[in-house]
Design a protein around this motif. Structure first.
Motif, PDB file in Angstrom:
ATOM      1  N   GLN A  30       1.850 -36.782  55.566  1.00 23.09           N
ATOM      2  CA  GLN A  30       1.368 -37.468  56.774  1.00 23.09           C
ATOM      3  C   GLN A  30       0.033 -36.919  57.247  1.00 23.09           C
ATOM      4  O   GLN A  30      -0.655 -37.568  58.039  1.00 23.09           O
ATOM      5  CB  GLN A  30       2.412 -37.333  57.890  1.00 23.09           C
ATOM      6  N   GLY A  31      -0.315 -35.743  56.795  1.00 18.44           N
ATOM      7  CA  GLY A  31      -1.582 -35.157  57.194  1.00 18.44           C
ATOM      8  C   GLY A  31      -1.441 -34.145  58.318  1.00 18.44           C
ATOM      9  O   GLY A  31      -0.536 -34.241  59.144  1.00 18.44           O
ATOM     10  N   ARG A  80      -8.948 -34.455  52.167  1.00 20.26           N
ATOM     11  CA  ARG A  80      -9.253 -34.498  53.589  1.00 20.26           C
ATOM     12  C   ARG A  80     -10.039 -35.753  53.920  1.00 20.26           C
ATOM     13  O   ARG A  80     -10.703 -36.332  53.060  1.00 20.26           O
ATOM     14  CB  ARG A  80     -10.017 -33.247  54.031  1.00 20.26           C
ATOM     15  N   GLN A  81      -9.927 -36.145  55.189  1.00 18.11           N
ATOM     16  CA  GLN A  81     -10.648 -37.329  55.657  1.00 18.11           C
ATOM     17  C   GLN A  81     -11.173 -37.070  57.056  1.00 18.11           C
ATOM     18  O   GLN A  81     -10.395 -36.843  57.989  1.00 18.11           O
ATOM     19  CB  GLN A  81      -9.745 -38.559  55.644  1.00 18.11           C
ATOM     20  N   CYS A  91       2.149 -27.096  52.249  1.00 19.64           N
ATOM     21  CA  CYS A  91       2.778 -28.404  52.013  1.00 19.64           C
ATOM     22  C   CYS A  91       4.122 -28.167  51.341  1.00 19.64           C
ATOM     23  O   CYS A  91       4.173 -27.594  50.246  1.00 19.64           O
ATOM     24  CB  CYS A  91       1.885 -29.257  51.128  1.00 19.64           C
ATOM     25  N   ALA A  92       5.184 -28.586  52.002  1.00 15.25           N
ATOM     26  CA  ALA A  92       6.528 -28.415  51.464  1.00 15.25           C
ATOM     27  C   ALA A  92       7.015 -29.721  50.854  1.00 15.25           C
ATOM     28  O   ALA A  92       6.968 -30.767  51.519  1.00 15.25           O
ATOM     29  CB  ALA A  92       7.475 -27.959  52.567  1.00 15.25           C
ATOM     30  N   LEU A 140       6.535 -35.083  51.413  1.00 17.33           N
ATOM     31  CA  LEU A 140       5.618 -33.953  51.534  1.00 17.33           C
ATOM     32  C   LEU A 140       5.330 -33.723  53.007  1.00 17.33           C
ATOM     33  O   LEU A 140       4.961 -34.656  53.727  1.00 17.33           O
ATOM     34  CB  LEU A 140       4.311 -34.249  50.794  1.00 17.33           C
ATOM     35  N   VAL A 141       5.503 -32.504  53.463  1.00 18.33           N
ATOM     36  CA  VAL A 141       5.298 -32.181  54.870  1.00 18.33           C
ATOM     37  C   VAL A 141       4.286 -31.045  54.977  1.00 18.33           C
ATOM     38  O   VAL A 141       4.529 -29.933  54.479  1.00 18.33           O
ATOM     39  CB  VAL A 141       6.614 -31.787  55.548  1.00 18.33           C
ATOM     40  N   GLU A 142       3.173 -31.344  55.645  1.00 14.59           N
ATOM     41  CA  GLU A 142       2.122 -30.349  55.821  1.00 14.59           C
ATOM     42  C   GLU A 142       2.317 -29.561  57.106  1.00 14.59           C
ATOM     43  O   GLU A 142       2.897 -30.060  58.077  1.00 14.59           O
ATOM     44  CB  GLU A 142       0.734 -31.012  55.870  1.00 14.59           C
ATOM     45  N   SER A 143       1.798 -28.350  57.115  1.00  9.87           N
ATOM     46  CA  SER A 143       1.799 -27.520  58.315  1.00  9.87           C
ATOM     47  C   SER A 143       0.605 -26.581  58.250  1.00  9.87           C
ATOM     48  O   SER A 143       0.010 -26.391  57.176  1.00  9.87           O
ATOM     49  CB  SER A 143       3.097 -26.724  58.433  1.00  9.87           C
TER      50      SER A 143
END
Length: 117
Positions: A109-110, A38-39, A22-23, A4-7
């Motif tokens: 990865q966030g 979220r953190q 998220c792809a 999973l890759v966020e942008s």
């Protein structure tokens, strides 16, 4: 395995409306659910929004009415449209996918979202 890759994160002014995406590395049509967590520094990771295989959505109180989660099966993405951002929305945002109801949990990865003037 699923990657999973966020942008879409970055520095946003208060009141801004960024869109996180998220792809996934494989077809998401059968995924049990997907979502965003979220953190913030010094705090526990918390749910922001979730969308199920049947497109049922669930939002944390903090984002209710301001955030919208959606899935795009053709693009294998899950997006989070955020509106009217506040400084307290500042956090690292993580994409999450659950492959089936028995397990198979995956995290991205966030991406950092910082709300500041």
């Amino acid at each position: 395995q699923v990657q999973l890759v966020e942008s879409g994160g970055g520095l946003v002014q208060p009141g801004g409306s960024p869109k996180l995406s998220c792809a996934a590395s494989r077809n998401i049509v059968s995924f049990y659910n997907m979502g965003w967590y979220r953190q913030a520094p010094g705090k526990q990771r918390e749910l922001v929004a979730m969308i199920t295989e049947g497109k049922t959505t669930n939002y944390a109180d903090s984002g209710q009415g301001r955030f919208t989660i959606s899935r795009d099966i053709a693009r294998n993405t899950v997006d989070l449209q955020m509106n009217s951002l506040k400084p307290e929305d500042t956090a690292a945002y993580y994409c999450y996918a659950k492959i089936n109801m028995y397990g198979g949990d995956y995290w991205g990865q966030g991406t950092q979202v910082t709300v500041s003037a």
